[in-house]
Write a protein that holds these residues in place. Structure first.
Motif, PDB file in Angstrom:
ATOM      1  N   ALA A 116     -26.620 -51.863 -44.306  1.00 32.05           N
ATOM      2  CA  ALA A 116     -26.263 -51.385 -45.641  1.00 32.05           C
ATOM      3  C   ALA A 116     -25.111 -50.398 -45.559  1.00 32.05           C
ATOM      4  CB  ALA A 116     -27.464 -50.732 -46.327  1.00 32.05           C
ATOM      5  N   GLY A 117     -24.499 -50.147 -46.712  1.00 35.17           N
ATOM      6  CA  GLY A 117     -23.447 -49.140 -46.816  1.00 35.17           C
ATOM      7  C   GLY A 117     -23.661 -48.321 -48.074  1.00 35.17           C
ATOM      8  N   ASN A 118     -23.077 -47.101 -48.100  1.00 31.70           N
ATOM      9  CA  ASN A 118     -23.270 -46.218 -49.241  1.00 31.70           C
ATOM     10  C   ASN A 118     -22.049 -45.321 -49.417  1.00 31.70           C
ATOM     11  OD1 ASN A 118     -24.817 -45.306 -51.391  1.00 31.70           O
ATOM     12  ND2 ASN A 118     -26.571 -44.742 -50.119  1.00 31.70           N
ATOM     13  N   THR A 119     -21.823 -44.881 -50.633  1.00 30.72           N
ATOM     14  CA  THR A 119     -20.728 -43.958 -50.935  1.00 30.72           C
ATOM     15  C   THR A 119     -21.273 -42.775 -51.733  1.00 30.72           C
ATOM     16  OG1 THR A 119     -20.178 -45.218 -52.923  1.00 30.72           O
ATOM     17  CG2 THR A 119     -18.951 -45.751 -50.912  1.00 30.72           C
ATOM     18  N   LEU A 120     -20.449 -41.743 -51.876  1.00 24.29           N
ATOM     19  CA  LEU A 120     -20.877 -40.523 -52.552  1.00 24.29           C
ATOM     20  C   LEU A 120     -20.468 -40.490 -54.021  1.00 24.29           C
ATOM     21  CD1 LEU A 120     -19.905 -37.908 -49.813  1.00 24.29           C
ATOM     22  CD2 LEU A 120     -22.215 -38.700 -50.358  1.00 24.29           C
ATOM     23  N   VAL A 121     -21.268 -39.767 -54.799  1.00 25.39           N
ATOM     24  CA  VAL A 121     -20.917 -39.444 -56.183  1.00 25.39           C
ATOM     25  C   VAL A 121     -21.187 -37.957 -56.396  1.00 25.39           C
ATOM     26  CG1 VAL A 121     -21.440 -41.750 -57.071  1.00 25.39           C
ATOM     27  CG2 VAL A 121     -23.228 -39.988 -57.072  1.00 25.39           C
ATOM     28  N   ILE A 122     -20.571 -37.413 -57.441  1.00 25.55           N
ATOM     29  CA  ILE A 122     -20.903 -36.049 -57.860  1.00 25.55           C
ATOM     30  C   ILE A 122     -22.089 -36.150 -58.809  1.00 25.55           C
ATOM     31  CG2 ILE A 122     -20.103 -33.970 -59.034  1.00 25.55           C
ATOM     32  CD1 ILE A 122     -17.211 -34.919 -58.447  1.00 25.55           C
ATOM     33  N   ALA A 123     -23.178 -35.485 -58.463  1.00 27.17           N
ATOM     34  CA  ALA A 123     -24.343 -35.446 -59.346  1.00 27.17           C
ATOM     35  C   ALA A 123     -24.336 -34.134 -60.113  1.00 27.17           C
ATOM     36  CB  ALA A 123     -25.624 -35.569 -58.537  1.00 27.17           C
ATOM     37  N   ALA A 133     -15.799 -32.509 -63.729  1.00 31.66           N
ATOM     38  CA  ALA A 133     -15.155 -33.811 -63.904  1.00 31.66           C
ATOM     39  C   ALA A 133     -14.552 -34.342 -62.610  1.00 31.66           C
ATOM     40  CB  ALA A 133     -14.072 -33.730 -64.977  1.00 31.66           C
ATOM     41  N   THR A 134     -14.140 -33.435 -61.728  1.00 32.68           N
ATOM     42  CA  THR A 134     -13.479 -33.851 -60.497  1.00 32.68           C
ATOM     43  C   THR A 134     -14.024 -33.067 -59.303  1.00 32.68           C
ATOM     44  OG1 THR A 134     -11.713 -32.197 -60.616  1.00 32.68           O
ATOM     45  CG2 THR A 134     -11.365 -34.270 -61.834  1.00 32.68           C
ATOM     46  N   LEU A 135     -13.605 -33.458 -58.113  1.00 36.64           N
ATOM     47  CA  LEU A 135     -14.008 -32.735 -56.907  1.00 36.64           C
ATOM     48  C   LEU A 135     -13.519 -31.294 -56.946  1.00 36.64           C
ATOM     49  CD1 LEU A 135     -13.324 -35.439 -54.158  1.00 36.64           C
ATOM     50  CD2 LEU A 135     -15.560 -34.551 -54.840  1.00 36.64           C
ATOM     51  N   ALA A 136     -12.358 -31.056 -57.529  1.00 36.88           N
ATOM     52  CA  ALA A 136     -11.809 -29.700 -57.599  1.00 36.88           C
ATOM     53  C   ALA A 136     -12.739 -28.762 -58.358  1.00 36.88           C
ATOM     54  CB  ALA A 136     -10.435 -29.731 -58.258  1.00 36.88           C
ATOM     55  N   GLN A 157     -17.981 -33.505 -46.394  1.00 34.31           N
ATOM     56  CA  GLN A 157     -16.862 -32.735 -45.845  1.00 34.31           C
ATOM     57  C   GLN A 157     -15.604 -33.582 -45.741  1.00 34.31           C
ATOM     58  OE1 GLN A 157     -16.871 -29.472 -45.432  1.00 34.31           O
ATOM     59  NE2 GLN A 157     -19.004 -29.440 -46.116  1.00 34.31           N
ATOM     60  N   THR A 158     -15.771 -34.846 -45.359  1.00 34.55           N
ATOM     61  CA  THR A 158     -14.614 -35.747 -45.266  1.00 34.55           C
ATOM     62  C   THR A 158     -14.018 -35.990 -46.640  1.00 34.55           C
ATOM     63  OG1 THR A 158     -15.527 -36.858 -43.317  1.00 34.55           O
ATOM     64  CG2 THR A 158     -13.867 -38.055 -44.575  1.00 34.55           C
ATOM     65  N   LEU A 159     -14.867 -36.245 -47.634  1.00 35.36           N
ATOM     66  CA  LEU A 159     -14.402 -36.507 -48.993  1.00 35.36           C
ATOM     67  C   LEU A 159     -13.656 -35.304 -49.556  1.00 35.36           C
ATOM     68  CD1 LEU A 159     -14.428 -38.444 -51.446  1.00 35.36           C
ATOM     69  CD2 LEU A 159     -16.598 -37.381 -52.124  1.00 35.36           C
ATOM     70  N   LEU A 160     -14.220 -34.110 -49.382  1.00 33.65           N
ATOM     71  CA  LEU A 160     -13.588 -32.892 -49.893  1.00 33.65           C
ATOM     72  C   LEU A 160     -12.287 -32.604 -49.155  1.00 33.65           C
ATOM     73  CD1 LEU A 160     -16.805 -30.703 -50.245  1.00 33.65           C
ATOM     74  CD2 LEU A 160     -15.371 -31.520 -52.128  1.00 33.65           C
ATOM     75  N   ASP A 210     -12.479 -39.547 -57.219  1.00 35.13           N
ATOM     76  CA  ASP A 210     -11.376 -40.259 -56.579  1.00 35.13           C
ATOM     77  C   ASP A 210     -11.561 -40.226 -55.064  1.00 35.13           C
ATOM     78  OD1 ASP A 210     -10.209 -40.735 -59.020  1.00 35.13           O
ATOM     79  OD2 ASP A 210      -8.829 -39.023 -58.907  1.00 35.13           O
ATOM     80  N   GLY A 211     -11.312 -41.333 -54.415  1.00 32.13           N
ATOM     81  CA  GLY A 211     -11.406 -41.409 -52.959  1.00 32.13           C
ATOM     82  C   GLY A 211     -12.788 -41.709 -52.419  1.00 32.13           C
ATOM     83  N   ALA A 212     -13.778 -41.839 -53.297  1.00 33.87           N
ATOM     84  CA  ALA A 212     -15.146 -42.094 -52.818  1.00 33.87           C
ATOM     85  C   ALA A 212     -15.241 -43.412 -52.068  1.00 33.87           C
ATOM     86  CB  ALA A 212     -16.121 -42.087 -53.993  1.00 33.87           C
ATOM     87  N   ASP A 213     -14.473 -44.402 -52.498  1.00 32.77           N
ATOM     88  CA  ASP A 213     -14.530 -45.719 -51.852  1.00 32.77           C
ATOM     89  C   ASP A 213     -13.910 -45.724 -50.469  1.00 32.77           C
ATOM     90  OD1 ASP A 213     -12.013 -45.245 -52.947  1.00 32.77           O
ATOM     91  OD2 ASP A 213     -11.612 -47.378 -53.273  1.00 32.77           O
ATOM     92  N   LYS A 214     -13.243 -44.625 -50.111  1.00 35.74           N
ATOM     93  CA  LYS A 214     -12.629 -44.536 -48.778  1.00 35.74           C
ATOM     94  C   LYS A 214     -13.563 -43.873 -47.765  1.00 35.74           C
ATOM     95  CE  LYS A 214      -8.553 -46.127 -50.095  1.00 35.74           C
ATOM     96  NZ  LYS A 214      -8.815 -46.355 -51.528  1.00 35.74           N
ATOM     97  N   VAL A 215     -14.667 -43.329 -48.249  1.00 38.06           N
ATOM     98  CA  VAL A 215     -15.627 -42.660 -47.360  1.00 38.06           C
ATOM     99  C   VAL A 215     -16.962 -43.395 -47.480  1.00 38.06           C
ATOM    100  CG1 VAL A 215     -16.749 -40.481 -46.750  1.00 38.06           C
ATOM    101  CG2 VAL A 215     -14.443 -40.469 -47.748  1.00 38.06           C
ATOM    102  N   VAL A 216     -17.172 -44.338 -46.590  1.00 40.73           N
ATOM    103  CA  VAL A 216     -18.363 -45.196 -46.643  1.00 40.73           C
ATOM    104  C   VAL A 216     -19.252 -44.913 -45.437  1.00 40.73           C
ATOM    105  CG1 VAL A 216     -19.229 -47.558 -46.708  1.00 40.73           C
ATOM    106  CG2 VAL A 216     -17.049 -46.998 -47.835  1.00 40.73           C
ATOM    107  N   ASN A 217     -20.497 -44.628 -45.708  1.00 43.72           N
ATOM    108  CA  ASN A 217     -21.480 -44.486 -44.631  1.00 43.72           C
ATOM    109  C   ASN A 217     -22.127 -45.838 -44.368  1.00 43.72           C
ATOM    110  OD1 ASN A 217     -21.012 -41.717 -44.618  1.00 43.72           O
ATOM    111  ND2 ASN A 217     -23.175 -41.238 -44.308  1.00 43.72           N
ATOM    112  N   ASN A 218     -22.076 -46.283 -43.118  1.00 44.17           N
ATOM    113  CA  ASN A 218     -22.734 -47.523 -42.727  1.00 44.17           C
ATOM    114  C   ASN A 218     -24.077 -47.205 -42.089  1.00 44.17           C
ATOM    115  OD1 ASN A 218     -20.683 -49.449 -43.469  1.00 44.17           O
ATOM    116  ND2 ASN A 218     -19.445 -48.619 -41.807  1.00 44.17           N
ATOM    117  N   TYR A 219     -25.099 -47.944 -42.483  1.00 48.54           N
ATOM    118  CA  TYR A 219     -26.470 -47.681 -42.069  1.00 48.54           C
ATOM    119  C   TYR A 219     -26.901 -48.671 -40.977  1.00 48.54           C
ATOM    120  CZ  TYR A 219     -27.387 -44.791 -46.276  1.00 48.54           C
ATOM    121  OH  TYR A 219     -27.373 -43.823 -47.251  1.00 48.54           O
TER     122      TYR A 219
END
Length: 257
Positions: A116-123, A133-136, A157-160, A210-219
């Motif tokens: 599986a794979g997963n990405t991050l969101v802001i909750a 609204a944004t990472l900033a 940390q990578t996403l930020l 923005d950029g969440a699709d570039k940081v993917v965790n593979n399980y």
């Protein structure tokens, strides 16, 4: 008179032989038994906290397919689980939220497979009181993150860093569930969690940065070499990788590996 007697004797023998063959036939091809599955016992599954909802469903389906087996799951941060396995915890299967922590137990998990794979969101809490609204925005509100050694923390940390944003978290949690719990309870204005954790949770709103699709965790998942129940463990791992297991994961929002 001898010939007819001899003929009757021969015919009788043939009849007995035919009768014997007829009665032996069913025994040679017995009907399949409903209890043909030989797997029994308990499978101890150590899995990343982000897998809890989908693995609980997979466990139910697996137990239905193998009535003699019970799945017992331990959910926590992958780094914590890897440490426990390294110290001799009686685990049969390890499912990590990243390859780095699986590598820590490489001697016990020589053949991990991505599932599986997963990405991050802001909750954010419902109604987004911090107006995030944004990472900033995470730098100006009360933000909780996973600890750096945990897969969701390393990904955060990578996403930020990719976005050029520096965040001092109000707390660093040992698993993603703890981050989500604090956000849902309103103890923080925002947190970075996996997309699968936020999905279907009515107490939080998810913002895809923005950029969440570039940081993917593979399980990866592996049957451990010293598994107490190796046959059932291998069957559980195979079920996770099967079409049925993959559908459950996809329905929960996981990406294909």
């Amino acid at each position: 008179m001898r010939r007819p007697l001899r003929l009757l004797t021969v015919l009788g023998a043939v009849a007995l032989l035919a009768s014997g063959c007829a009665s032996a036939s069913p025994a040679a091809n017995p009907a399949p038994s409903a209890s043909a599955d030989s797997l029994t016992g308990t499978v101890e599954v150590y899995a990343a906290a982000s897998l809890q909802r989908s693995f609980d469903e997979i466990a139910t389906a697996f137990e239905a397919a193998h009535p003699g087996v019970t799945v017992s799951a331990v959910y926590d941060g992958s780094s914590t689980l890897a440490t426990q396995i390294g110290e001799g915890a009686p685990a049969d299967v390890f499912a990590s939220a990243d390859e780095k922590n699986m590598a820590k137990v490489a001697s016990q998990a020589p053949d991990p497979q991505l599932f599986a794979g997963n990405t991050l969101v802001i909750a954010v809490p419902k109604d987004n009181p911090g107006k995030v609204a944004t990472l900033a925005d995470l730098a100006r509100v009360t933000t909780v993150l996973c600890a750096a050694e945990v897969p969701c923390g390393a990904a955060s940390q990578t996403l930020l860093s990719n976005a050029g944003v520096a965040v001092t978290p109000a707390s660093s949690e040992q698993n993603v569930t703890a981050v989500l719990t604090k956000v849902a309870a309103g103890e923080a204005d925002a947190g970075l969690v996996y997309a699968t954790d936020a999905k279907g949770n009515s107490d939080v709103e998810a913002i895809v940065p923005d950029g969440a699709d570039k940081v993917v965790n593979n399980y990866p998942i592996a049957t451990l070499t010293d598994a107490p129940n190796p046959e059932a463990a291998a069957a559980f791992t195979a079920f996770v990788l099967s079409d049925d297991g993959q559908k459950i994961l996809a329905d929960a929002g996981f990406r294909a590996p």
